[in-house]
Design a protein around this motif. Structure first.
Motif, short mmCIF file in Angstrom:
data_model
loop_
_atom_site.label_atom_id
_atom_site.label_comp_id
_atom_site.label_asym_id
_atom_site.label_seq_id
_atom_site.Cartn_x
_atom_site.Cartn_y
_atom_site.Cartn_z
N MET A 1 0.82 -1.19 0.00
CA MET A 1 0.00 0.00 0.00
C MET A 1 0.87 1.25 0.00
N VAL A 2 1.91 1.26 0.83
CA VAL A 2 2.80 2.41 0.88
C VAL A 2 3.48 2.61 -0.46
N VAL A 3 3.88 1.51 -1.09
CA VAL A 3 4.53 1.60 -2.38
C VAL A 3 3.58 2.19 -3.42
N GLY A 4 2.33 1.76 -3.38
CA GLY A 4 1.34 2.30 -4.31
C GLY A 4 1.15 3.79 -4.13
N VAL A 5 1.12 4.24 -2.89
CA VAL A 5 0.98 5.67 -2.61
C VAL A 5 2.20 6.42 -3.12
N LEU A 6 3.38 5.86 -2.89
CA LEU A 6 4.59 6.51 -3.37
C LEU A 6 4.63 6.57 -4.89
N LYS A 7 4.20 5.49 -5.55
CA LYS A 7 4.14 5.50 -7.01
C LYS A 7 3.22 6.61 -7.50
N ALA A 8 2.06 6.70 -6.88
CA ALA A 8 1.10 7.73 -7.27
C ALA A 8 1.68 9.11 -7.04
N VAL B 1 12.27 1.69 -9.72
CA VAL B 1 12.80 1.34 -8.40
C VAL B 1 11.65 0.96 -7.46
N LEU B 2 10.55 1.67 -7.54
CA LEU B 2 9.39 1.34 -6.70
C LEU B 2 8.82 -0.03 -7.05
N GLU B 3 8.87 -0.39 -8.32
CA GLU B 3 8.42 -1.73 -8.72
C GLU B 3 9.35 -2.79 -8.13
N GLU B 4 10.65 -2.51 -8.10
CA GLU B 4 11.60 -3.43 -7.48
C GLU B 4 11.32 -3.54 -5.97
N VAL B 5 10.96 -2.44 -5.35
CA VAL B 5 10.63 -2.47 -3.92
C VAL B 5 9.41 -3.36 -3.70
N GLU B 6 8.45 -3.26 -4.58
CA GLU B 6 7.27 -4.12 -4.49
C GLU B 6 7.66 -5.60 -4.54
N LYS B 7 8.57 -5.92 -5.45
CA LYS B 7 9.04 -7.31 -5.56
C LYS B 7 9.76 -7.72 -4.28
N ASP B 8 10.56 -6.81 -3.71
CA ASP B 8 11.25 -7.12 -2.45
C ASP B 8 10.26 -7.35 -1.32
#
Length: 143
Positions: A1-8, A34-41
């Motif tokens: 969720m945090v990653v999605g907010v950061l992407k937005a 980079v945010l997509e990589e964070v999602e994978k992590d």
């Protein structure tokens, strides 16, 4: 969720800056990558945690398997913390109007506020004009 907010947020910063040079577009795309990589992590972290819990629930657990999962868990958590921290620092700098290469956020905000004030002044002058016309009509009717 945090990653999605950061992407937005990164996407909105990119959109709000108007005509971007190719360099800034590449930079924004890199931030999104980079945010997509964070999602994978994050997915790896959850998978490792699940594997650890599963292994611990067994009567006889494999210590070497637990150690490998723990190391992978810690490595992934560290990468997630570092990258999210970097993204948050970047967004904090850009969103507060501090000097930033290519950021037009504060200038656009000032311009929008000026336009809002001009529109408000236009409305108030229109109201004043109607009031003056009404008073002149009353004075003419009394004469």
């Amino acid at each position: 969720m945090v990653v999605g907010v950061l992407k937005a947020a990164v996407f909105l910063v990119v959109l709000s800056s108007g005509s971007l040079s190719a360099f800034l577009t590449r930079m924004a795309n890199e931030r999104l990558r980079v945010l997509e990589e964070v999602e994978k992590d994050i997915a790896v972290v959850l998978q490792c945690a699940g594997n650890i819990v599963l292994e611990l629930s067994k009567d006889k657990h494999n210590a070497s398997h637990l150690d490998r999962q723990l190391v992978q868990f810690q490595t992934s958590i560290s990468r997630v913390e570092n990258e999210l921290g970097a993204q948050i620092r970047y967004l904090t700098q850009v969103a507060t109007g501090q000097p930033h290469e290519g950021s037009t956020y504060s200038t656009r905000k000032d311009c929008q506020m000026s336009l809002n004030r001009a529109e408000y002044a236009k409305v108030k002058l229109g109201e004043l004009g109607r009031t003056c016309e009404a008073m002149l009509e009353q004075q003419q009717q009394q004469i």
